[in-house]
Design an enzyme around this catalytic site. Structure first.
Site, PDB file in Angstrom:
ATOM      1  N   ARG A 159       5.162  -7.236  10.974  1.00 57.67           N
ATOM      2  CA  ARG A 159       6.347  -6.407  10.760  1.00 57.67           C
ATOM      3  C   ARG A 159       7.524  -7.253  10.312  1.00 57.67           C
ATOM      4  NH1 ARG A 159       4.088  -2.871   9.153  1.00 57.67           N
ATOM      5  NH2 ARG A 159       2.321  -4.221   9.432  1.00 57.67           N
ATOM      6  N   ASP A 166      -1.989   7.832   3.623  1.00 62.41           N
ATOM      7  CA  ASP A 166      -1.542   6.501   4.080  1.00 62.41           C
ATOM      8  C   ASP A 166      -2.170   6.204   5.442  1.00 62.41           C
ATOM      9  OD1 ASP A 166      -0.216   4.102   4.059  1.00 62.41           O
ATOM     10  OD2 ASP A 166       1.806   4.926   4.285  1.00 62.41           O
ATOM     11  N   GLU A 167      -2.206   4.933   5.832  1.00 58.05           N
ATOM     12  CA  GLU A 167      -2.732   4.508   7.142  1.00 58.05           C
ATOM     13  C   GLU A 167      -4.121   5.099   7.394  1.00 58.05           C
ATOM     14  OE1 GLU A 167      -1.114   2.398   9.131  1.00 58.05           O
ATOM     15  OE2 GLU A 167       0.954   2.477   8.401  1.00 58.05           O
ATOM     16  N   GLN A 180      -5.499  -3.254  10.770  1.00 56.14           N
ATOM     17  CA  GLN A 180      -4.391  -2.586  11.460  1.00 56.14           C
ATOM     18  C   GLN A 180      -4.836  -1.300  12.130  1.00 56.14           C
ATOM     19  OE1 GLN A 180      -0.384  -2.727   9.577  1.00 56.14           O
ATOM     20  NE2 GLN A 180      -1.500  -3.468   7.801  1.00 56.14           N
ATOM     21  N   LYS A 212       0.841  -1.213   0.000  1.00 55.48           N
ATOM     22  CA  LYS A 212       0.000   0.000   0.000  1.00 55.48           C
ATOM     23  C   LYS A 212       0.871   1.257   0.000  1.00 55.48           C
ATOM     24  CE  LYS A 212      -2.136  -1.134   3.777  1.00 55.48           C
ATOM     25  NZ  LYS A 212      -1.476  -2.446   3.952  1.00 55.48           N
ATOM     26  N   THR A 213       1.845   1.267   0.878  1.00 54.93           N
ATOM     27  CA  THR A 213       2.700   2.450   0.964  1.00 54.93           C
ATOM     28  C   THR A 213       3.514   2.587  -0.323  1.00 54.93           C
ATOM     29  OG1 THR A 213       2.761   2.242   3.354  1.00 54.93           O
ATOM     30  CG2 THR A 213       4.455   3.613   2.359  1.00 54.93           C
TER      31      THR A 213
HETATM   32  P1  ATP Z   1       1.688  -2.085   5.952  1.00 52.76           P
HETATM   33  O1  ATP Z   1       0.265  -2.522   5.932  1.00 52.76           O
HETATM   34  O2  ATP Z   1       2.464  -2.835   6.958  1.00 52.76           O
HETATM   35  O3  ATP Z   1       1.829  -0.611   6.014  1.00 52.76           O
HETATM   36  P2  ATP Z   1       2.073  -1.942   3.123  1.00 52.76           P
HETATM   37  O4  ATP Z   1       0.874  -2.536   2.512  1.00 52.76           O
HETATM   38  O5  ATP Z   1       2.154  -0.471   3.161  1.00 52.76           O
HETATM   39  O6  ATP Z   1       2.300  -2.573   4.551  1.00 52.76           O
HETATM   40  P3  ATP Z   1       4.632  -1.802   1.885  1.00 52.76           P
HETATM   41  O7  ATP Z   1       5.382  -1.364   3.080  1.00 52.76           O
HETATM   42  O8  ATP Z   1       4.342  -0.812   0.841  1.00 52.76           O
HETATM   43  O9  ATP Z   1       3.299  -2.542   2.341  1.00 52.76           O
HETATM   44  O10 ATP Z   1       5.342  -3.017   1.203  1.00 52.76           O
HETATM   45  C1  ATP Z   1       5.814  -4.128   1.966  1.00 52.76           C
HETATM   46  C2  ATP Z   1       7.118  -4.642   1.392  1.00 52.76           C
HETATM   47  O11 ATP Z   1       6.879  -5.274   0.143  1.00 52.76           O
HETATM   48  C3  ATP Z   1       8.095  -3.549   1.132  1.00 52.76           C
HETATM   49  O12 ATP Z   1       9.408  -4.026   1.408  1.00 52.76           O
HETATM   50  C4  ATP Z   1       7.943  -3.284  -0.348  1.00 52.76           C
HETATM   51  O13 ATP Z   1       9.114  -2.752  -0.916  1.00 52.76           O
HETATM   52  C5  ATP Z   1       7.656  -4.678  -0.878  1.00 52.76           C
HETATM   53  N1  ATP Z   1       6.843  -4.677  -2.096  1.00 52.76           N
HETATM   54  C6  ATP Z   1       5.645  -4.096  -2.280  1.00 52.76           C
HETATM   55  N2  ATP Z   1       5.183  -4.306  -3.516  1.00 52.76           N
HETATM   56  C7  ATP Z   1       6.118  -5.053  -4.153  1.00 52.76           C
HETATM   57  C8  ATP Z   1       6.231  -5.593  -5.478  1.00 52.76           C
HETATM   58  N3  ATP Z   1       5.287  -5.425  -6.381  1.00 52.76           N
HETATM   59  N4  ATP Z   1       7.333  -6.293  -5.754  1.00 52.76           N
HETATM   60  C9  ATP Z   1       8.299  -6.474  -4.841  1.00 52.76           C
HETATM   61  N5  ATP Z   1       8.260  -5.998  -3.600  1.00 52.76           N
HETATM   62  C10 ATP Z   1       7.178  -5.281  -3.247  1.00 52.76           C
HETATM   63 MG    MG Z   2       2.281   0.899   4.765  1.00 47.41          MG
END
Ligand code: ATP
Ligand code: MG
Length: 742
Positions: free
Chosen positions: A604, A227-228, A258, A40-41
């Protein structure tokens, strides 16, 4: 910014199809509703880069909201890595920082000047206290902080005083909470100040009362990114909705599993509302988790499946199953810290970088045992989102009490606590103390012992100081008959210090009280008070320096959005996690929020997660025979590896039954190793201050003198430096250092 908008952007190749769709769908409202680690981020960051690189908007036309200022900095760096240095000017920050920025530009329109100050919580409390006094409301019964937290909740919901019903506060502040709210706002206006909640509230007022201003922002912000999103409160939601009405290009990313700030007014319901408020919204779901290995993800998913209030989603990973989540039962907290330290050292020897190791606790006080162990081992660590244990304000105060009890020459300690809690010893009294101390070359405590026998200081200061000196002397004497941990517990109670925090209704106060209990627990491990104090100073000294890679210690709350190779999750016991305070207040809903917090913790971890629990835990200075947290039981057996000493982890029927009984009542037992005697009244009398050196002034009966405050007078009696002087206003006891020959 890249130069050719039509060139295929390489950063898009790093996205999977739904992520890419979310990035490229730039027009209209968009909600990315997806689980932890699904990117997402990454989507949000890439989207921002994409808008800039395709020249859809200038930096200043983008508004991006992150949960912390640190997250904003990181986002900026990532964007920089994708498309080169980002031009300054993107409105990137937290709700508060962005609101402050908007407000400074239009302060006049809400009755402020652009240089308004943002009050901290102490200032707020002082202000409210004045209002309570003016209203003749007993601030013992209705502490200022309690009224302030009601006001904060109203502000979280976007309610200005006039929108709050007169009786909305119920009994609070003798039924006058709403009126106090109105007065408080008025006072802030006069002071050209606002509090944190006002930053948003004033913006809401601005946007709703000045369509021209809102219109300006509608034209300005072509894209809004958040975000969040699951942790936004109502005021923040209204703020977003108002701003997004213009372009309607609002993109929010979040995960209902979350949402962990319900206790601060966050509303998961905002996610559901999004689709209602923006009927044409596109909703993107991401299901592939890129962060964690299979076993970790399976544990996290199984755990959160126990929550009923959730939208529900599936997560999968293409990653290897990796290692199972290690579930470890230990004897007590000390062993847990020892084990974690050894494990981290072993990982380090195997090439693991410490910067990728985190230890996440439920409550701040839990870091203490780990900090001490890490320092002993020389493992560099940092406490993220807060000071190290012995640097926390309340612990420094408690240490000052301990230092002063240990030796009365500790002036720094004396100064820190003489008026903490308030004893009426203000600046004036302190000046007098310093003066006598300097004139005679004695510590402040001794100067105080002399001064209270005279008329140099008056009224409350004199009485307060006298009581304080007697108290300290009594605690010091008690060291001869009682364990120093008991003595310090008594000192913190009898001085009113603990009560001060108990009356404080701010969000941090319960954590501070827990830290104080942990402080007393720490004292128990030492033979003498002096030994403990020496330990603390050594610990603090060793903690300095050591730049480079460090283990991160933090609360689960502050770990949101972050990721680490290795994550330790200690203290998974009933009575600690789920946190009983949360459960008492809100029941089932709170339990689900605690479970979401556990889920945040597990998710995490990239490669390894360790969950641990102790069979014996000292909480609130009592040994508790601990039962593994219900969350431990919710981790699927096939994805965990159980490691425990025989007898600690059995799950047999007896233990199971106790686990069930736990809901009825927690069981507290006496310490197995250090049984504690109850401390009640201590008879020991105040130790008298040793005789002073002969008076320097050398005044004798009959001398004519001049006193700054009382004027000219005649010395009637002299006892070393303490004199009886006849002034026109009457006979006074004074100190010679305040006199000169008249
Ligand atoms: P959270 O809910 O914990 O905030 P999130 O959904 O925001 O998580 P991110 O932090 O954006 O997730 O991504 C999680 C990990 O996966 C990061 O290390 C990111 O670089 C990696 N990632 C995300 N998308 C891809 C992708 N398409 N290919 C490879 N790695 C990815
Ligand atoms: Mg995130």
């Amino acid at each position: 910014m890249s130069s050719d908008p039509s060139a295929p952007a390489s950063y898009l190749d790093r996205l999977n199809p739904p992520q890419r769709a979310a990035v490229e769908r730039l027009d209209g409202p968009l909600l990315v509703l997806a689980g932890a680690g699904t990117g997402k981020t990454r989507v949000l960051t890439t989207r921002l880069a994409h808008i800039l690189s395709t020249r859809r908007a200038f930096p200043s036309q983008i508004l991006a909201v992150t949960f912390t200022n640190k997250a904003a900095r990181e986002m900026k760096e990532r964007i920089g890595a994708m498309i080169g240095p980002v031009a300054e000017g993107v409105w990137l920050g937290t709700f508060h920082s962005l609101s402050a920025r908007i407000l400074r530009r239009h302060a006049e329109l809400v009755g402020l000047r652009p240089d308004f100050t943002i009050l901290d919580t102490d200032d707020q409390a002082r202000l409210m206290k004045q209002l309570l006094q003016a209203e003749k409301i007993d601030d013992k019964k209705w502490p200022a902080r309690a009224v302030l937290s009601a006001i904060e909740r109203w502000k979280d919901r976007g309610l200005a005083p006039e929108r709050v019903a007169a009786d909305a506060g119920g009994e609070l502040a003798a039924g006058r909470a709403q009126s106090l709210y109105a007065q408080y706002q008025e006072r802030l206006r006069v002071l050209n100040a606002c509090d944190f909640g006002d930053l948003l509230l004033h913006c809401l007022t601005l946007f709703t009362t000045r369509p021209d201003v809102l219109d300006e922002y509608h034209r300005r912000f072509r894209y809004i990114l958040v975000d969040e999103y699951q942790d936004t409160n109502v005021a923040q939601y209204m703020w977003l909705r108002l701003l997004a009405q213009g372009s309607r290009n609002l993109c929010c990313v979040g995960d209902d599993d979350q949402s962990v700030y319900g206790w601060r007014g966050a509303e998961v319901g905002n996610i559901l509302r999004f689709e209602k408020d923006f009927e044409d919204a596109t909703v993107v779901r991401l299901e592939q988790n890129y962060r964690s290995t299979g076993h970790i993800l399976a544990c996290a998913s199984a755990l959160i499946a126990h929550n009923r209030e959730r939208l529900g989603k599936t997560l999968w990973t293409a990653a290897d199953p990796g290692e199972k989540v290690q579930l470890r039962g230990v004897w007590d907290g000390e062993e847990e810290a020892r084990w974690a330290g050894e494990e981290i050292e072993a990982l380090q020897r195997a090439g693991q970088s410490l910067g990728q190791v985190a230890l996440l606790v439920r409550a701040g006080f839990q870091t203490r045992e780990f900090e001490e162990r890490f320092i002993e081992l020389g493992l560099p660590y940092r406490v993220v989102g807060g000071p190290r244990f012995y640097e926390r304000a309340e612990i420094r105060d408690a240490l000052a009490y301990a230092r002063l009890v240990a030796q009365d020459a500790d002036d720094l300690a004396f100064e820190r606590i003489v008026n903490q809690p308030r004893r009426g010893v203000g600046e004036k009294a302190m000046q007098s103390l310093h003066r006598v101390a300097r004139a005679r070359g004695v510590p402040l405590a001794r100067a105080a012992a002399e001064l209270v026998e005279t008329d140099e200081i008056k009224g409350p200061a004199r009485a307060g100081l006298r009581r304080f000196l007697e108290d300290v002397a009594r605690w010091r004497a008690a060291l001869a008959t009682h364990h120093h941990a008991e003595v310090m517990e008594m000192a913190l109670d009898e001085s009113g210090y603990t009560a001060m925090w108990r009356q404080d209704r701010s969000a941090e106060a319960p954590g501070r009280l827990e830290n104080l209990k942990e402080f007393v627990a720490a004292l128990e491990g030492f033979d003498t008070l002096a030994g403990f104090l020496e330990h603390v100073s050594l610990v603090m000294e060793n903690a300095e320096g050591a730049p480079g890679e460090m283990v991160s210690l933090m609360t689960l709350h502050s770990a949101k959005g972050l990721e680490f190779d290795i994550v330790f999750l200690p203290g998974w016991e009933e009575g600690l996690f789920p946190h009983p305070r949360a459960l008492d207040e809100k029941g089932e809903a709170a339990l689900e929020e605690e479970r979401r917090l556990a889920h945040v913790g597990l998710t995490r971890a990239r490669r390894r997660a360790y969950v641990s629990f102790a069979a014996n835990r000292r909480i609130h200075n009592l040994w508790q025979s601990a039962i593994p947290s219900r969350f431990v039981e919710e981790l699927p057996a096939e994805h965990v590896e159980r490691v425990a000493q025989p007898g600690l982890w059995g799950g047999g029927p007896a233990r199971r039954q106790r686990f069930d009984e736990f809901d009825q009542r927690q069981e507290w037992v006496a310490a197995p190793s250090a049984p504690r005697r109850p401390v009640r009244v201590i008879e020991a009398r105040a130790e008298l201050v040793p005789p002073r050196p002969a008076a320097a002034g050398g005044f004798a009966p009959g001398d004519r003198v001049f006193h700054e405050k009382f004027g000219y007078g005649i010395v009637r009696a002299a006892d070393a430096g303490k004199l009886d002087v006849e002034f026109p206003t009457g006979r006074k006891k004074v100190m010679d250092s305040f006199l000169r020959r008249g």
